[in-house]
Write an enzyme that holds these catalytic residues in place. Structure first.
Site, short mmCIF file in Angstrom:
data_model
loop_
_atom_site.label_atom_id
_atom_site.label_comp_id
_atom_site.label_asym_id
_atom_site.label_seq_id
_atom_site.Cartn_x
_atom_site.Cartn_y
_atom_site.Cartn_z
CG HIS A 92 20.05 12.00 24.58
ND1 HIS A 92 19.69 12.37 25.82
CD2 HIS A 92 20.03 12.60 23.66
CE1 HIS A 92 19.65 13.56 25.07
NE2 HIS A 92 19.34 13.90 24.54
CG ASN A 115 16.11 15.63 27.33
OD1 ASN A 115 16.88 16.69 27.11
ND2 ASN A 115 16.64 15.44 26.03
CD GLU A 119 21.59 11.54 29.22
OE1 GLU A 119 21.02 11.91 30.33
OE2 GLU A 119 20.02 11.81 28.47
CB SER A 145 15.81 13.47 22.89
OG SER A 145 14.82 13.89 22.78
#
Length: 767
Positions: free
Chosen positions: A502, A552, A514, A481
């Site tokens: 991800h 993130n 992702e 992540s």
């Protein structure tokens, strides 16, 4: 401005000629007609319709538009009217008609969205809606029964087309689904759906279907009275012709669904109707927060239809009201944003790297926890062979149990057949370190997706161990992540085969994926990663290899600002309620508990030590997350975080008393902030980082940023994402707001250069 296409007679030859035998005759002897008459084609094809066959007095009209999916636009209506007038209306030998699609997986998928987008004068839409009603009125003047034979997607305008027919037959194909999803685009069904569906299935069922946009499968459609018959796809055309003949000669009478006592009480009595619409209002308020005007318009239009009389004039007036409200919604920013989001979804479904050189058939998933099990599930569901491996047999068994439980739920809800469940489970091969043949299985792997704990040293070790076994072409994908993919690739003998994939939790429900390429990732490897993601049903966005990637990275400053707001006197429940009121699915505190306090702390610490600089400023004083971790309060998974739960992973019960007791220690000064200030402070930290990602090439285009934000963390879907929101709200206005916060709270609020430039120039992210 869209202009109506002119029908050209040359495209519709009148010459009678023998046509190819249709599906209806394939089961019979080549020398014997099915119903005693030779099948004849009297119309070769047009732009939107294929050959018109006459089978024993039944006109079989084939929907076959120029694109992969059949869609409705004004040109299609014009061609349909001409076809009917020239070849059916005056033909006394035709006693019934069947509409059937020549496409393998769709009847009609809906209205042509491009037509809606490009039409500058939205008021023209009313004339088009009413012209559609006039079309079927002309069909009905012939006085013959019309049957819709449905195989594949029958959605939006496609279902409205079918609803105008006298009889509906659906195939049992797994691709057959019926629904009115216009609300997902900020619209309502504008071609009679709000009037015809309630009369067929009842107001309760219809209102729920239209307000939620939910699709129903054939069995459910038959149960609620939406279709009259469900048959095997191979028999669809022959059965449709047979039923049409029987409708024509009177030997078959369509049966309306009998109302239950409760349905009668709720729909046909004054008290019941009042209670019903009160419940509808409550549902709309709870689910939309007032951000989706389509829901209220749908309520009004259905209710108006219920109160209208049964006369043709009253029904026509109700249809005009429906069309008026459709036009009204088509002009709203919400509809524009949601249609833009729909376009973005289609854009990311195109593999920008091209077709992969080697198709991935066997995927090995390392780690059978919730993430690994989820990745394995979405892979086997789509026909891939999956090797699910963990250290201990017990770990693998738990992963299998999670997958089996999810499959059981899908079968129970009829979203998956038992046959498909059995095939998927047969494609899942559980393996543990103790299995002597696991290496042999891995020698046939095309891709490895690791979902082991976030530890760079551990992931390096995994890569090195796997490369002793896997073939040279095998791709190694990491589900990290935040860890840099380039750093992971340093442990590989074939760094060009290393890529990041991800996923978001829970994997079966979250659509975003992702794809992270480091500087040395080969193009064919990236192509294969995107291809696997698309086959898994994901929306893949390609992201640069930077700390936090995209979602993130945007959430980092957002979560820091959450802590800063607590320090400024905002309670944790107030934080959650304020953000939910704005339209996020969950507030930042609940989000922290959901992903895990330890995970949130890890990401925050990682990003704080990365390259975000002052953008991770704002939180001072005691480290709330660290203290919670030290006390074992890891969030929902441990049964206690900012909130407490009835059990680990269970339902929320309320604010954690221990957190509530300690909260005053974290408050520096109560600024008595308004909901507007709270929302602006939180969201602008996310939005600024998103724009900075575009500025720095972390994402290539605004579409990727909007899809990532909406489907990765639920960013205000009704705005279409941060970039569309800025276009609508005004970039300079947003810059001014951020600068005011920068003066009050610090340089972490200073907008990035691209945002400032767009504000000065009055530019937009979408042209």
């Amino acid at each position: 401005m869209l202009r109506r296409g002119l029908f050209q007679a040359a495209a519709l030859p009148r010459a009678r000629c023998l046509g190819p035998r249709s599906l209806a005759s394939t089961a019979a002897s080549p020398t014997e007609p099915v119903f005693g008459d030779e099948e004849v084609s009297i119309f070769s094809r047009g732009k939107f319709f294929g050959p018109l066959d006459i089978v024993d007095g039944v006109a079989v009209i084939r929907l076959d538009g120029p694109n992969k999916m059949n869609t409705i636009n004004d040109d299609m209506r014009v061609e349909a009217e001409a076809l009917w007038k020239q070849h059916i209306d005056g033909n006394q030998d035709i006693k019934a008609a069947v509409f059937i699609s020549s496409k393998p997986d769709n009847f009609i998928a809906g209205a042509d969205i491009n037509m809606l987008k490009t039409m500058e004068d939205k008021d023209q839409l009313k004339d088009m809606c009413m012209a559609g009603h006039d079309l079927f009125d002309k069909f009905k003047t012939k006085g013959i029964p019309i049957v819709a034979a449905i195989n594949g997607a029958c959605l939006g305008g496609g279902l409205e087309w079918a609803l105008k027919c006298d009889y509906r037959i659906a195939s049992t194909s797994s691709k057959t689904k019926l629904g009115l999803p216009e609300v997902m685009l900020g619209l309502l069904p504008g071609w009679g759906g709000t009037q015809n569906l309630p009369r067929l299935v009842g107001f309760q069922e219809a209102t729920t279907m239209i307000l939620t946009g939910k699709e129903v499968r054939p069995d459910k459609a038959r149960k609620i009275g939406l279709v009259d018959l469900v048959v095997d796809p191979n028999a669809l055309e022959s059965v449709a012709v047979s039923q049409a003949r029987q409708l024509a000669d009177g030997s078959l009478k369509p049966k309306s669904k009998k109302k239950s006592w409760m349905q009668w009480a709720m729909e046909d009595t004054p008290i019941g109707r009042t209670l019903f619409w009160q419940q509808v209002d409550k549902m709309i308020a709870k689910n939309t927060g007032g951000h989706y005007p389509a829901a209220y318009a749908i309520r009004d239009v259905i209710k108006n239809g219920q109160e209208s009389g049964p006369s043709p004039a009253a029904r026509r007036k109700a249809l005009e009201y429906e069309a008026d409200r459709f036009v009204e919604l088509a002009k709203t920013p919400v509809s524009t944003a949601l249609i833009g989001l729909f376009d973005g979804m289609n854009a990311v479904k195109k593999n920008r790297f091209g077709e992969p050189a080697h198709k991935t058939n066997t995927v090995a998933v390392l780690g059978a926890g919730l993430m690994g099990a989820g990745i394995a599930q979405v892979s086997v569901e789509k026909g891939m062979r999956v090797l699910l491996k963990d250290q201990e047999p017990g770990f693998v068994a738990r992963g299998e149990k999670v997958i089996a439980s999810n499959f059981d739920k899908k079968v129970k809800r009829k979203r998956m057949s038992k046959y498909d469940r059995n095939i998927a489970e047969a494609n899942l091969i559980p393996l543990a370190d103790s299995d002597p043949y696991w290496t042999k299985h891995f020698q046939g792997a095309d891709m490895i997706i690791e979902a082991v704990p976030e530890n760079l040293e551990l992931k390096h070790k995994v890569i090195q161990e796997m490369e002793k076994v896997i073939p040279d072409h095998c791709i190694f994908a990491s589900n990290t992540s935040a860890l840099p993919i380039g750093e992971l690739a340093k442990a590989s003998k074939r760094p060009e085969n290393v890529v990041g994939m991800h996923y978001f939790s829970p994997v079966p429900q979250m659509k975003l994926l992702e794809i992270i390429c480091h500087d040395g990732t080969a193009k064919e490897v990236a192509a294969a990663a995107v291809d696997v993601g698309l086959r898994q049903g994901k929306l893949p966005i390609v992201v640069k290899d930077v700390p936090g990637f995209y979602v993130n990275r945007c959430l980092g400053p957002f979560m820091v600002e959450t802590t800063a707001l607590i320090a400024h006197g905002v309670g944790i429940e107030q934080l959650d309620k304020t953000i939910k009121k704005l339209g996020m699915p969950v507030g930042p505190i609940t989000l922290c508990d959901e992903v895990g306090v330890d995970v949130a702390f890890h990401v925050r610490e990682f990003l704080s030590n990365a390259d975000l600089g002052v953008r991770m400023n704002g939180a001072s004083g005691p480290n709330v997350l660290k203290e919670m971790i030290d006390q074992g309060m890891l969030g929902k998974k441990s049964g206690a975080g900012f909130y407490i739960y009835d059990k680990p992973g269970g339902k929320k019960k309320g604010v954690n008393p221990e957190v509530a007791r300690r909260l005053p220690e974290f408050v520096e000064k109560d600024l008595k902030l308004s909901d507007q200030d709270i929302g602006d402070r939180l969201l602008c930290r996310f939005v600024n980082e998103a724009v900075l990602c575009l500025q720095d090439g972390i994402i290539e285009r605004p579409e990727d940023g909007d899809i990532g934000a909406v489907f990765g963390c639920g960013f205000l879907p009704y705005t279409g994402g941060p970039f569309r929101m800025l276009d609508e709200r005004g970039t300079q206005q947003y810059v001014d707001m951020m600068m005011r916060h920068a003066e009050a709270y610090g340089e972490q609020f200073v907008p990035c250069q691209l945002l400032q430039d767009m504000g000065k120039n009055g530019g937009k992210f979408y042209k």
